[in-house]
Design an enzyme around this catalytic site. Sequence first.
Site, short mmCIF file in Angstrom:
data_model
loop_
_atom_site.label_atom_id
_atom_site.label_comp_id
_atom_site.label_asym_id
_atom_site.label_seq_id
_atom_site.Cartn_x
_atom_site.Cartn_y
_atom_site.Cartn_z
N LEU A 49 0.85 -1.19 0.00
CA LEU A 49 0.00 0.00 0.00
C LEU A 49 0.89 1.24 0.00
O LEU A 49 1.67 1.46 0.93
CB LEU A 49 -0.92 0.01 1.22
CG LEU A 49 -1.79 -1.24 1.40
CD1 LEU A 49 -2.83 -1.00 2.50
CD2 LEU A 49 -2.48 -1.63 0.10
N ARG A 86 2.63 14.90 6.08
CA ARG A 86 3.54 15.39 7.11
C ARG A 86 5.00 15.46 6.67
O ARG A 86 5.83 16.05 7.34
CB ARG A 86 3.40 14.53 8.39
CG ARG A 86 2.18 14.91 9.20
CD ARG A 86 1.97 13.96 10.35
NE ARG A 86 1.42 12.68 9.90
CZ ARG A 86 1.40 11.58 10.65
NH1 ARG A 86 1.93 11.58 11.85
NH2 ARG A 86 0.86 10.47 10.17
N ASN A 136 -1.65 -3.04 16.05
CA ASN A 136 -1.58 -3.59 14.70
C ASN A 136 -0.51 -2.84 13.91
O ASN A 136 -0.54 -1.62 13.83
CB ASN A 136 -2.97 -3.38 14.06
CG ASN A 136 -2.98 -3.75 12.59
OD1 ASN A 136 -2.29 -4.68 12.17
ND2 ASN A 136 -3.77 -3.03 11.81
N ASN A 182 57.49 12.55 -10.03
CA ASN A 182 57.20 13.44 -8.92
C ASN A 182 56.53 14.70 -9.46
O ASN A 182 57.11 15.41 -10.27
CB ASN A 182 58.49 13.80 -8.17
CG ASN A 182 58.16 14.57 -6.91
OD1 ASN A 182 57.91 13.99 -5.86
ND2 ASN A 182 58.13 15.89 -7.01
C1 UD1 Z 1 -3.18 1.74 9.66
C2 UD1 Z 1 -4.05 0.67 10.32
C3 UD1 Z 1 -3.78 0.65 11.83
C4 UD1 Z 1 -2.31 0.41 12.08
C5 UD1 Z 1 -1.47 1.42 11.32
C6 UD1 Z 1 0.00 1.03 11.43
C7 UD1 Z 1 -6.10 0.59 9.02
C8 UD1 Z 1 -7.51 1.03 8.94
N1 UD1 Z 1 -5.42 0.98 10.07
O1 UD1 Z 1 -3.61 2.99 10.16
O2 UD1 Z 1 -4.55 -0.37 12.45
O3 UD1 Z 1 -2.05 0.47 13.47
O4 UD1 Z 1 -1.81 1.44 9.93
O5 UD1 Z 1 0.83 2.04 10.88
O6 UD1 Z 1 -5.63 -0.08 8.14
N2 UD1 Z 1 -3.03 3.76 1.95
C9 UD1 Z 1 -3.36 3.59 0.65
N3 UD1 Z 1 -4.59 3.93 0.23
C10 UD1 Z 1 -5.54 4.42 1.07
C11 UD1 Z 1 -5.19 4.58 2.43
C12 UD1 Z 1 -3.93 4.24 2.84
O7 UD1 Z 1 -2.53 3.15 -0.16
O8 UD1 Z 1 -6.65 4.72 0.63
C13 UD1 Z 1 -1.68 3.41 2.40
C14 UD1 Z 1 -0.92 4.61 2.92
O9 UD1 Z 1 -0.16 5.22 1.89
C15 UD1 Z 1 -0.03 4.01 3.96
C16 UD1 Z 1 -0.82 2.81 4.47
O10 UD1 Z 1 -1.77 2.53 3.47
O11 UD1 Z 1 1.17 3.52 3.41
C17 UD1 Z 1 -1.48 3.07 5.82
O12 UD1 Z 1 -2.47 4.06 5.70
P1 UD1 Z 1 -2.77 5.10 6.84
O13 UD1 Z 1 -3.88 5.95 6.40
O14 UD1 Z 1 -1.51 5.76 7.23
O15 UD1 Z 1 -3.27 4.15 7.99
P2 UD1 Z 1 -3.22 4.42 9.55
O16 UD1 Z 1 -4.29 5.36 9.91
O17 UD1 Z 1 -1.83 4.75 9.95
#
Ligand code: UD1
Length: 453
Positions: free
Chosen positions: A10, A17, A166, A374
Amino acid sequence: MPAPLHVVILAAGQGTRMRSRLPKVLHAIAGRSMLGHVLDAARALNAAGCHVVHGHGAEAVRRAFAADKDVTWVLQAEQKGTGHAVAQALPGIPATANVLILYGDVPLARAETLWPLLQGKSLALLAAMPTDPKGYGRIVRKAGRVAGIVEDKDANPAQRKIREVNTGILFAPARLLKRWVPKIGNKNAKGEYYLTDIVAMAVKDKVKVSAHVVADFAEVQGVNDPGQLASAERAFQLRRAMHLMTEGLQIRDPARFDLRGSVTFGRDCVLDVGVVLEGIVELGDGVNIGPYSVLRNVTVGAGTRIESHCVLDGATIGSDCRIGPFARLRPEASLADEVHIGNFVEVKKSHIGKRSKANHLAYLGDATVGENVNVGAGTITCNYDGANKHATVIEDDVFVGSNTQLVAPVIVRKGATIGAGSTITKDVPPGALAVCRAKEQKHYPNWKRPQKP
Ligand code: UD1
Ligand code: CA
């Protein structure tokens, strides 16, 4: 036949940030993008397919991996949550496969750590026990068994106290994901489709859910801002330095060592503090590198000593040479054995023969220097006429006096001597002394220097 492993990464999120124009997953750790590290882990697990869900900066991300033909690009135009992201990838994955979900911004998870997750036949989560669980989804257990994951924003005060979190990394058979993921809804605090909702679905379907707690939390830490990028970099560098030391590389301070590429080394190589190695670096036996030197794509022969503050780029260095301090070798510099290159000497696209020396303040560009030559302080090959580069040849046993300009193209034949302060524009015959400077030294007696009024 074991089920083929498909890895879904993903990587569609924006990375707000980071406050950067570069898509987050292209930010580098040890000179390689975070997504590159995650792909490396997937390959180390012999994945049959790597599906990268991308969205923000899609073109730049794809371009960065244009040469990686094993990647299947899955576009998620709008980021509606991790469940939605996985849903985009599932059609490209056979129902008979097993699926591992990784994150483009969790770059340090090693194949060894992920391996235990792959051994099961049902849903397996990678969990962690950070000192501060804030921001993470919490693993909710009932009678010791995993019952579900509740996101930080949706958790009640009691759930917020749970320390088992998680990491986001999970494993499941594709068949089960294809059953659960389409059922994920978005009625939650963020209005997103949470992949984590499949845990409760598994429990409801009486599918076993296991959670493997990772030993080293640093391995699963996410990178969301430049501070976390820097701490991931340090964690990765330290891990690699420790490994190189087990193989016999003597790193004086592993906290002040950076490798942005690969290094091979013989026995008894010593790297002092602040050494930076980039690209492909090869060190023979007994190579010693002083503090704060940078080596990029360099080969160094046995017994060579590189003093502090050298910048060596694209150079080939023989055995028993002495380089620096403050020396600069540029691409296509090649030094034979026992060559000395001293402080403030720059060598570019030149070969320096065995036992030849340029110990102070010189520029050697487009030159071929023989053996036992040299080169005096302040010597410059004038290789550029403003339009073209020209070659200088200095044959064996030549002595070049200090502050000599060699106006190329020019040849100094074997055994010749050049008097200090000469501007050499014509070839020098073998064994001759060439001097070319203002003839007379004039003296004005009792000279009065100008006075301040
Ligand atoms: C997610 C987990 C959470 C975990 C945490 C660990 C879910 C709902 N929650 O939360 O349980 O503790 O990761 O870091 O999964 N991404 C996509 N497409 C999207 C949304 C996200 O590709 O539509 C990717 C983001 O780029 C990122 C990753 O998925 O690499 C995690 O997404 P993020 O929105 O950061 O999830 P968290 O809220 O951190
Ligand atoms: Ca995150």
